[in-house]
Each structure stands twice: as structure tokens, then as C-alpha cells.
Motif scaffolding. Structure first.
Motif, PDB file in Angstrom:
ATOM      1  N   ASN A   1       0.356  -1.308   0.102  1.00 15.67           N
ATOM      2  CA  ASN A   1       0.321  -0.342  -0.227  1.00 15.67           C
ATOM      3  C   ASN A   1       0.613   1.234  -0.353  1.00 15.67           C
ATOM      4  O   ASN A   1       0.333   1.923   0.638  1.00 15.67           O
ATOM      5  N   CYS A   2       2.112   1.481  -0.962  1.00 18.17           N
ATOM      6  CA  CYS A   2       2.951   2.803  -0.558  1.00 18.17           C
ATOM      7  C   CYS A   2       3.058   3.788  -1.079  1.00 18.17           C
ATOM      8  O   CYS A   2       2.407   4.995  -0.730  1.00 18.17           O
ATOM      9  N   GLY A   3       1.127   3.265  -2.423  1.00 18.89           N
ATOM     10  CA  GLY A   3       0.453   4.668  -2.706  1.00 18.89           C
ATOM     11  C   GLY A   3       1.502   5.285  -4.308  1.00 18.89           C
ATOM     12  O   GLY A   3       0.941   6.202  -4.783  1.00 18.89           O
ATOM     13  N   HIS A   4       2.043   4.511  -4.500  1.00 21.29           N
ATOM     14  CA  HIS A   4       2.947   4.900  -5.570  1.00 21.29           C
ATOM     15  C   HIS A   4       2.967   4.005  -6.761  1.00 21.29           C
ATOM     16  O   HIS A   4       2.990   4.669  -7.692  1.00 21.29           O
ATOM     17  N   ARG A   5       2.343   3.507  -7.187  1.00 22.07           N
ATOM     18  CA  ARG A   5       2.110   1.823  -8.003  1.00 22.07           C
ATOM     19  C   ARG A   5       1.241   0.901  -6.930  1.00 22.07           C
ATOM     20  O   ARG A   5       0.835   0.728  -5.962  1.00 22.07           O
TER      21      ARG A   5
ATOM     22  N   GLY B   1       2.467  -2.328  -4.717  1.00 18.77           N
ATOM     23  CA  GLY B   1       4.340  -1.520  -4.397  1.00 18.77           C
ATOM     24  C   GLY B   1       4.507  -1.457  -5.571  1.00 18.77           C
ATOM     25  O   GLY B   1       4.574  -1.654  -6.875  1.00 18.77           O
ATOM     26  N   CYS B   2       5.758  -0.636  -5.324  1.00 20.12           N
ATOM     27  CA  CYS B   2       6.644  -0.055  -5.751  1.00 20.12           C
ATOM     28  C   CYS B   2       8.094  -0.747  -5.968  1.00 20.12           C
ATOM     29  O   CYS B   2       8.412  -0.771  -4.708  1.00 20.12           O
ATOM     30  N   PRO B   3       9.037  -0.954  -7.127  1.00 20.90           N
ATOM     31  CA  PRO B   3      10.277  -1.730  -6.785  1.00 20.90           C
ATOM     32  C   PRO B   3      11.177  -0.523  -6.373  1.00 20.90           C
ATOM     33  O   PRO B   3      11.895  -0.770  -5.765  1.00 20.90           O
ATOM     34  N   GLU B   4      11.016   0.544  -5.906  1.00 23.80           N
ATOM     35  CA  GLU B   4      11.261   1.491  -5.534  1.00 23.80           C
ATOM     36  C   GLU B   4      11.837   1.634  -3.717  1.00 23.80           C
ATOM     37  O   GLU B   4      12.825   1.001  -3.228  1.00 23.80           O
ATOM     38  N   CYS B   5      10.375   1.061  -2.987  1.00 26.67           N
ATOM     39  CA  CYS B   5      10.121   1.433  -1.556  1.00 26.67           C
ATOM     40  C   CYS B   5      10.223  -0.324  -1.819  1.00 26.67           C
ATOM     41  O   CYS B   5      10.951  -0.446  -0.294  1.00 26.67           O
ATOM     42  N   PHE B   6      10.106  -1.227  -2.312  1.00 28.29           N
ATOM     43  CA  PHE B   6      10.764  -3.069  -2.621  1.00 28.29           C
ATOM     44  C   PHE B   6      12.062  -2.307  -2.009  1.00 28.29           C
ATOM     45  O   PHE B   6      13.460  -3.252  -1.291  1.00 28.29           O
TER      46      PHE B   6
HETATM   47 ZN   LIG Z   1       6.505   2.615  -3.443  1.00 33.94          ZN
END
Ligand SMILES: [Zn+2]
Ligand SMILES: [Zn+2]
Length: 248
Positions: A154-158, A161-166
Motif C-alpha cells: 500500500n505504498c501509494g506509488h503504484r 507496491g513499487c520497486p523503489e520502496c521494495f
Molecule cells: Zn512505493
């Protein structure tokens, strides 16, 4: 051409030196300074890009440490410390095995690139990852706590989830388990790194003997398409200094 290195070394507990490089200038002189075990390890790597990176990274590590010790790079003794979970040195963290020298290091490789952290008198861990296609769901199950998985999805970017947060989450965890020395033996789900928060973050984890250990973890600026993190003991106020080594 041999690369002559007279490296500045961390002069106090408050400094960590970071060296970033790639396999672009790998040559026979690099292979020559490795130990027989390192040469064997490089030869066993199935991916030639990773093998070249292994060789350049370890040659650079030996030159930097050798420059400080006043020792030829091929004579620098690198061994393994005890695993903090079981005490075995077979899979313990790599350490400088030179009596009376308090330099510590952590080396990370990803694809054609490497990152080396050098400190003095304290543990440290670095991780470097190139952002790439990853089965985020499978890795999340193995490496993230339930709370971290939920925050990531639920990071909100995608959506999902998104690769950056991962990769921010992943590099922080890896930096901590490398600083701790447990490496692959650690249960990464137990090392919560507050990936939804900007760094630096404080990370605590159990040590298997009832105690808790705390680390200060910061994200490192290593260029776009990459993530990197540095972990140092929470009670050591560290200023990282970055040099670029062997650019290209
Ligand atoms: Zn993200
Ligand atoms: Zn162990």
C-alpha cells in the motif's frame, strides 16, 4: 596498468569511507592480487559480469586495505569472524585478519557494480542493489514482516507496491544483517526497517540470546536505478564520506 592506491582511511570512529566502483576496468592485475580461494570463487560464478565484478571489487578491497597496512594487496589477510548465531566461522562475516588492526569493512555487489564501506573500531554493513525485475511477492513472503508487506503493498506509488520502496526495504535489511554478521542465517522477517519512513532509521532486532541490538541505517545516494544502505551501531555517530573508485 596496475592501479596504485594510497587510500585515505577512516581516522576515527566517527567516519565511514564508502567506495563505489564497477567491473569496467577489470584486468589481469586484479586477478593477480586475489587469494587462491578468491580466484576459485570468481571462476565458479556462472555469470561473467558478476565474476568480473567479484574480481574488481575484491582487488580494490585488497588495495585499499593494503594501502593502509603498508602491505602488498595480495598479502592482506582476510578471514571470517564467528557467526553471531552459531559461532561457526565457516559462514561468518568476512573480516580483516591482521593483528592489531581495527579496520572493519563490508562489501556488496550487484550486477557489474560494487560498494565498499570501511570503518574503524565498529561493525558496519552495506548493501547495494540495482533495481531490477523481482518476484516481489515471493521475496516479500520470505523476507518481510506482515506489517512491512502491508506497508509495501500500500505504498501509494503504484498498486501492489513499487520497486523503489521494495529495494529501499531490502537494502536496509541486508545492511543490518551484514553489520550484525549473521548474513544469510538471519531471519529477515525479524529485522523491521521502517521502509515507509525516510532514513536514517533506527532498527532493532533480537540476537537469539534474549538481547536486542540496535543499528542506525541510512540510505546512500548511489545514482539512479540503484539503492544502497549503510548500517552502523546505533551508539556510534557516523559521518559517511564517499569516494568514487575506478569510475566507468
Ligand atoms: Zn512505493
Ligand atoms: Zn551460523
Amino acid at each position: 596498468m596496475p592501479v596504485k592506491v594510497t587510500p585515505p582511511v577512516p581516522s576515527a570512529r566517527a567516519e565511514v569511507h564508502l567506495w563505489q566502483g564497477s567491473n569496467a576496468r577489470c584486468g589481469p592485475d586484479d586477478t593477480r592480487v586475489l587469494s587462491p580461494a578468491e580466484r576459485e570463487r570468481a571462476a565458479r560464478l556462472p555469470n561473467p559480469v558478476a565474476a568480473r565484478c567479484y574480481v574488481t571489487a575484491h582487488a580494490a578491497l585488497r588495495r585499499i586495505l593494503g594501502g593502509h597496512l603498508g602491505t602488498a594487496p595480495e598479502r592482506v589477510r582476510i578471514g571470517r569472524g564467528p557467526c553471531p548465531l552459531c559461532g561457526l566461522t565457516r559462514h561468518g562475516p568476512p573480516v580483516l585478519a591482521e593483528p592489531g588492526c581495527d579496520l572493519t569493512f563490508s562489501l556488496a555487489r550487484s550486477g557489474a557494480e560494487w560498494l565498499l564501506g570501511i570503518g574503524r573500531g565498529h561493525a558496519l554493513g552495506v548493501d547495494l542493489e540495482r533495481v531490477r525485475r523481482t518476484d516481489v511477492d515471493a521475496v516479500c513472503r520470505a523476507a518481510l514482516s506482515d506489517a512491512e508487506r502491508k506497508a509495501l503493498l500500500n505504498c501509494g506509488h503504484r498498486p501492489g507496491g513499487c520497486p523503489e520502496c521494495f529495494f529501499r526495504c531490502w537494502t536496509r535489511k541486508e545492511a543490518v544483517v551484514k553489520a550484525w554478521g549473521a548474513g544469510v542465517s538471519a531471519d529477515l522477517r525479524q529485522v523491521e526497517v521502517s521502509a515507509h519512513r525516510p532514513g536514517p532509521v533506527l532498527v532493532g532486532h533480537g540476537t537469539g540470546c534474549g538481547a536486542r541490538r540496535w543499528w542506525r541505517v541510512r540510505d546512500l545516494p548511489v545514482g539512479s536505478g540503484r539503492h544502497a544502505a549503510l548500517a552502523v551501531p546505533a551508539d556510534v555517530p557516523v559521518r559517511p564520506v564517499v569516494w568514487r573508485y575506478w569510475p566507468g
